[in-house]
Design a protein around this motif. Structure first.
Motif, PDB file in Angstrom:
ATOM      1  N   MET A  17      41.097  35.863  48.111  1.00  0.00           N
ATOM      2  CA  MET A  17      40.558  36.468  46.894  1.00  0.00           C
ATOM      3  C   MET A  17      39.161  36.992  47.185  1.00  0.00           C
ATOM      4  O   MET A  17      38.283  36.236  47.590  1.00  0.00           O
ATOM      5  N   GLN A  18      38.965  38.293  46.986  1.00  0.00           N
ATOM      6  CA  GLN A  18      37.685  38.927  47.279  1.00  0.00           C
ATOM      7  C   GLN A  18      37.158  39.629  46.034  1.00  0.00           C
ATOM      8  O   GLN A  18      37.717  40.620  45.585  1.00  0.00           O
ATOM      9  N   PHE A  19      36.101  39.088  45.466  1.00  0.00           N
ATOM     10  CA  PHE A  19      35.482  39.740  44.319  1.00  0.00           C
ATOM     11  C   PHE A  19      34.753  40.990  44.790  1.00  0.00           C
ATOM     12  O   PHE A  19      34.125  41.001  45.858  1.00  0.00           O
ATOM     13  N   THR A  20      34.830  42.046  43.993  1.00  0.00           N
ATOM     14  CA  THR A  20      34.197  43.297  44.380  1.00  0.00           C
ATOM     15  C   THR A  20      32.718  43.318  44.039  1.00  0.00           C
ATOM     16  O   THR A  20      31.993  44.201  44.512  1.00  0.00           O
ATOM     17  N   SER A  21      32.263  42.352  43.220  1.00  0.00           N
ATOM     18  CA  SER A  21      30.853  42.287  42.841  1.00  0.00           C
ATOM     19  C   SER A  21      30.586  40.936  42.178  1.00  0.00           C
ATOM     20  O   SER A  21      31.530  40.237  41.784  1.00  0.00           O
ATOM     21  N   PRO A  22      29.310  40.570  42.020  1.00  0.00           N
ATOM     22  CA  PRO A  22      28.999  39.352  41.255  1.00  0.00           C
ATOM     23  C   PRO A  22      29.534  39.423  39.827  1.00  0.00           C
ATOM     24  O   PRO A  22      29.894  38.391  39.241  1.00  0.00           O
ATOM     25  N   GLU A  23      29.634  40.632  39.274  1.00  0.00           N
ATOM     26  CA  GLU A  23      30.196  40.790  37.931  1.00  0.00           C
ATOM     27  C   GLU A  23      31.648  40.337  37.900  1.00  0.00           C
ATOM     28  O   GLU A  23      32.111  39.744  36.919  1.00  0.00           O
ATOM     29  N   GLY A  24      32.387  40.595  38.980  1.00  0.00           N
ATOM     30  CA  GLY A  24      33.768  40.152  39.050  1.00  0.00           C
ATOM     31  C   GLY A  24      33.879  38.638  39.004  1.00  0.00           C
ATOM     32  O   GLY A  24      34.765  38.091  38.323  1.00  0.00           O
ATOM     33  N   GLU A  25      33.004  37.951  39.706  1.00  0.00           N
ATOM     34  CA  GLU A  25      32.996  36.487  39.658  1.00  0.00           C
ATOM     35  C   GLU A  25      32.699  35.984  38.252  1.00  0.00           C
ATOM     36  O   GLU A  25      33.303  35.012  37.783  1.00  0.00           O
ATOM     37  N   ARG A  26      31.753  36.629  37.571  1.00  0.00           N
ATOM     38  CA  ARG A  26      31.414  36.227  36.202  1.00  0.00           C
ATOM     39  C   ARG A  26      32.609  36.449  35.265  1.00  0.00           C
ATOM     40  O   ARG A  26      32.900  35.603  34.409  1.00  0.00           O
ATOM     41  N   ARG A  27      33.312  37.561  35.453  1.00  0.00           N
ATOM     42  CA  ARG A  27      34.466  37.851  34.598  1.00  0.00           C
ATOM     43  C   ARG A  27      35.585  36.837  34.820  1.00  0.00           C
ATOM     44  O   ARG A  27      36.276  36.437  33.872  1.00  0.00           O
ATOM     45  N   TYR A  28      35.769  36.424  36.073  1.00  0.00           N
ATOM     46  CA  TYR A  28      36.782  35.403  36.346  1.00  0.00           C
ATOM     47  C   TYR A  28      36.431  34.102  35.628  1.00  0.00           C
ATOM     48  O   TYR A  28      37.292  33.468  35.003  1.00  0.00           O
ATOM     49  N   ALA A  29      35.169  33.695  35.692  1.00  0.00           N
ATOM     50  CA  ALA A  29      34.747  32.460  35.037  1.00  0.00           C
ATOM     51  C   ALA A  29      34.953  32.541  33.532  1.00  0.00           C
ATOM     52  O   ALA A  29      35.398  31.565  32.902  1.00  0.00           O
ATOM     53  N   GLU A  30      34.658  33.686  32.938  1.00  0.00           N
ATOM     54  CA  GLU A  30      34.873  33.860  31.494  1.00  0.00           C
ATOM     55  C   GLU A  30      36.351  33.765  31.150  1.00  0.00           C
ATOM     56  O   GLU A  30      36.740  33.166  30.135  1.00  0.00           O
ATOM     57  N   LEU A  31      37.182  34.359  32.000  1.00  0.00           N
ATOM     58  CA  LEU A  31      38.619  34.344  31.744  1.00  0.00           C
ATOM     59  C   LEU A  31      39.160  32.919  31.823  1.00  0.00           C
ATOM     60  O   LEU A  31      40.010  32.522  31.013  1.00  0.00           O
ATOM     61  N   VAL A  32      38.687  32.147  32.785  1.00  0.00           N
ATOM     62  CA  VAL A  32      39.120  30.753  32.915  1.00  0.00           C
ATOM     63  C   VAL A  32      38.785  29.976  31.641  1.00  0.00           C
ATOM     64  O   VAL A  32      39.617  29.222  31.129  1.00  0.00           O
ATOM     65  N   ARG A  33      37.588  30.169  31.129  1.00  0.00           N
ATOM     66  CA  ARG A  33      37.190  29.431  29.920  1.00  0.00           C
ATOM     67  C   ARG A  33      38.034  29.823  28.707  1.00  0.00           C
ATOM     68  O   ARG A  33      38.246  29.002  27.809  1.00  0.00           O
ATOM     69  N   ALA A  34      38.519  31.060  28.683  1.00  0.00           N
ATOM     70  CA  ALA A  34      39.305  31.544  27.544  1.00  0.00           C
ATOM     71  C   ALA A  34      40.807  31.501  27.819  1.00  0.00           C
ATOM     72  O   ALA A  34      41.592  32.061  27.049  1.00  0.00           O
ATOM     73  N   ALA A  35      41.224  30.829  28.892  1.00  0.00           N
ATOM     74  CA  ALA A  35      42.592  30.955  29.401  1.00  0.00           C
ATOM     75  C   ALA A  35      43.673  30.729  28.351  1.00  0.00           C
ATOM     76  O   ALA A  35      44.694  31.426  28.347  1.00  0.00           O
ATOM     77  N   GLU A  36      43.491  29.786  27.442  1.00  0.00           N
ATOM     78  CA  GLU A  36      44.565  29.482  26.497  1.00  0.00           C
ATOM     79  C   GLU A  36      44.833  30.620  25.524  1.00  0.00           C
ATOM     80  O   GLU A  36      45.863  30.628  24.841  1.00  0.00           O
ATOM     81  N   THR A  37      43.943  31.615  25.468  1.00  0.00           N
ATOM     82  CA  THR A  37      44.177  32.787  24.612  1.00  0.00           C
ATOM     83  C   THR A  37      44.512  34.034  25.431  1.00  0.00           C
ATOM     84  O   THR A  37      44.724  35.104  24.858  1.00  0.00           O
ATOM     85  N   VAL A  38      44.557  33.919  26.751  1.00  0.00           N
ATOM     86  CA  VAL A  38      44.675  35.075  27.638  1.00  0.00           C
ATOM     87  C   VAL A  38      46.133  35.486  27.826  1.00  0.00           C
ATOM     88  O   VAL A  38      47.028  34.651  27.949  1.00  0.00           O
ATOM     89  N   ALA A  39      46.368  36.801  27.855  1.00  0.00           N
ATOM     90  CA  ALA A  39      47.665  37.352  28.252  1.00  0.00           C
ATOM     91  C   ALA A  39      47.555  37.862  29.687  1.00  0.00           C
ATOM     92  O   ALA A  39      46.528  38.412  30.085  1.00  0.00           O
ATOM     93  N   ILE A  40      48.625  37.676  30.442  1.00  0.00           N
ATOM     94  CA  ILE A  40      48.685  38.085  31.840  1.00  0.00           C
ATOM     95  C   ILE A  40      49.687  39.231  31.970  1.00  0.00           C
ATOM     96  O   ILE A  40      50.848  39.090  31.570  1.00  0.00           O
ATOM     97  N   GLY A  41      49.261  40.348  32.526  1.00  0.00           N
ATOM     98  CA  GLY A  41      50.155  41.470  32.792  1.00  0.00           C
ATOM     99  C   GLY A  41      50.280  41.693  34.284  1.00  0.00           C
ATOM    100  O   GLY A  41      49.271  41.782  34.993  1.00  0.00           O
ATOM    101  N   LEU A  42      51.515  41.800  34.781  1.00  0.00           N
ATOM    102  CA  LEU A  42      51.759  41.903  36.214  1.00  0.00           C
ATOM    103  C   LEU A  42      52.735  43.029  36.519  1.00  0.00           C
ATOM    104  O   LEU A  42      53.823  43.102  35.921  1.00  0.00           O
ATOM    105  N   ASP A  43      52.353  43.916  37.424  1.00  0.00           N
ATOM    106  CA  ASP A  43      53.312  44.871  37.956  1.00  0.00           C
ATOM    107  C   ASP A  43      54.356  44.097  38.767  1.00  0.00           C
ATOM    108  O   ASP A  43      54.151  42.929  39.119  1.00  0.00           O
ATOM    109  N   PHE A  44      55.468  44.742  39.075  1.00  0.00           N
ATOM    110  CA  PHE A  44      56.518  44.095  39.866  1.00  0.00           C
ATOM    111  C   PHE A  44      56.356  44.438  41.345  1.00  0.00           C
ATOM    112  O   PHE A  44      55.957  43.610  42.151  1.00  0.00           O
ATOM    113  N   ASP A  45      56.636  45.692  41.703  1.00  0.00           N
ATOM    114  CA  ASP A  45      56.568  46.102  43.105  1.00  0.00           C
ATOM    115  C   ASP A  45      55.131  46.097  43.604  1.00  0.00           C
ATOM    116  O   ASP A  45      54.238  46.678  42.999  1.00  0.00           O
TER     117      ASP A  45
END
Length: 281
Positions: A1-29
């Motif tokens: 896992m390679q964050f593209t910037s310190p902002e990316g790391e901050r966004r990941y931490a925010e998402l973890v804290r809000a995880a129970e309300t988060v929706a995950i969208g995933l491409d297939f191929d």
């Protein structure tokens, strides 16, 4: 896992804290399944089912958002079985096929699909002549019901063939009120007006998501990335994940995190599952 910037790391931490309300969208191929020469053999990563079931217990919803026909994605991904397991966690698995034109969920196990776009059948009849004139008569034509995909991966120079075909296919598609969606050594012709960004917004509205993670790998995911960007501007925690490859770099500069193909996606989502569980513990 390679964050593209310190902002990316901050966004990941925010998402973890809000995880129970988060929706995950995933491409297939390229995200849940490796890219292969024959699209009909692109089975889901062997660890993806367990990972999705574990992740579902920590987030609001999970959706596979793909250009593939819904029935094909269900079969190649074993998603009905995965949906059963996610249902056991009190959650729901969604599938948006053909860029959101088709819908399926683990609760309503019926594919909802519109009629094929007007002009697609005539386009298909005229396509072989266009391929011959472009010297790409051996390209693989995949009929998807609501779209037609022209794959150049089997040709001697797939990238050059795709570039050579882009103009002629675009002209033929436009003559039938259709559009061309370029991808990784594939050009897909379909009706305008629906794209993965619409599917992202639909999912957010339907489940009342308080955050969103989207993982994609290709040009067909750009609209989804843009919609997630708008969600971030509205104040939702978000994370954009690029499943990287040597073939396609279009999403790298837009992403918060770059991972190495489906294996990297699985690893990131497992880490998210563990981190979210630790926050809730």
């Amino acid at each position: 896992m390679q964050f593209t910037s310190p902002e990316g790391e901050r966004r990941y931490a925010e998402l973890v804290r809000a995880a129970e309300t988060v929706a995950i969208g995933l491409d297939f191929d390229g995200v849940l399944s490796p890219i292969v020469e024959d699209p009909a053999t692109a089975h889901i990563h062997p660890e993806a089912g367990d990972m999705l079931a574990d992740l579902a217990a920590q987030v609001r919803a999970i959706a596979v958002i793909t250009g593939r026909p819904a029935r094909q994605a269900l079969a190649l991904g074993g998603l009905e079985e995965v949906g059963n397991r996610i249902g056991d966690a009190g959650r729901e698995l969604f599938l948006f096929g053909q860029y959101g034109n088709e819908r399926w969920s683990s609760t309503n196990r019926r594919i909802i699909s519109p009629r094929p776009p007007h002009g697609l059948s005539t386009f298909l009849l005229e396509l072989p002549a266009v391929l011959r004139r472009a010297g790409a008569q051996d390209a693989h034509i995949e009929e998807k019901g609501l779209a037609v995909a022209v794959h150049t991966r089997r040709l001697s120079d797939p990238g050059a063939a795709a570039r050579r075909l882009a103009g002629p296919l675009g002209e033929l598609a436009a003559a039938h009120d259709l559009i061309v969606e370029p991808g990784r050594n594939v050009l897909e012709v379909r009706a305008p007006g629906m794209h993965k960004g619409h599917a992202v917004r639909t999912l957010v509205d339907e489940v009342g998501a308080g955050g969103f993670l989207f993982a994609g790998d290709d040009l067909g995911d750009v609209e989804a990335f843009a919609e997630v960007g708008r969600l971030h501007d509205e104040g939702l925690p978000t994370l954009l994940v690029c499943s990287g490859s040597d073939e396609q770099r279009a999403l790298v500069d837009l992403a918060d995190v770059v991972v190495d193909g489906p294996e990297g996606v699985i690893g990131l989502l497992r880490q998210l599952t563990e981190d979210a569980g630790a926050v809730r513990a």
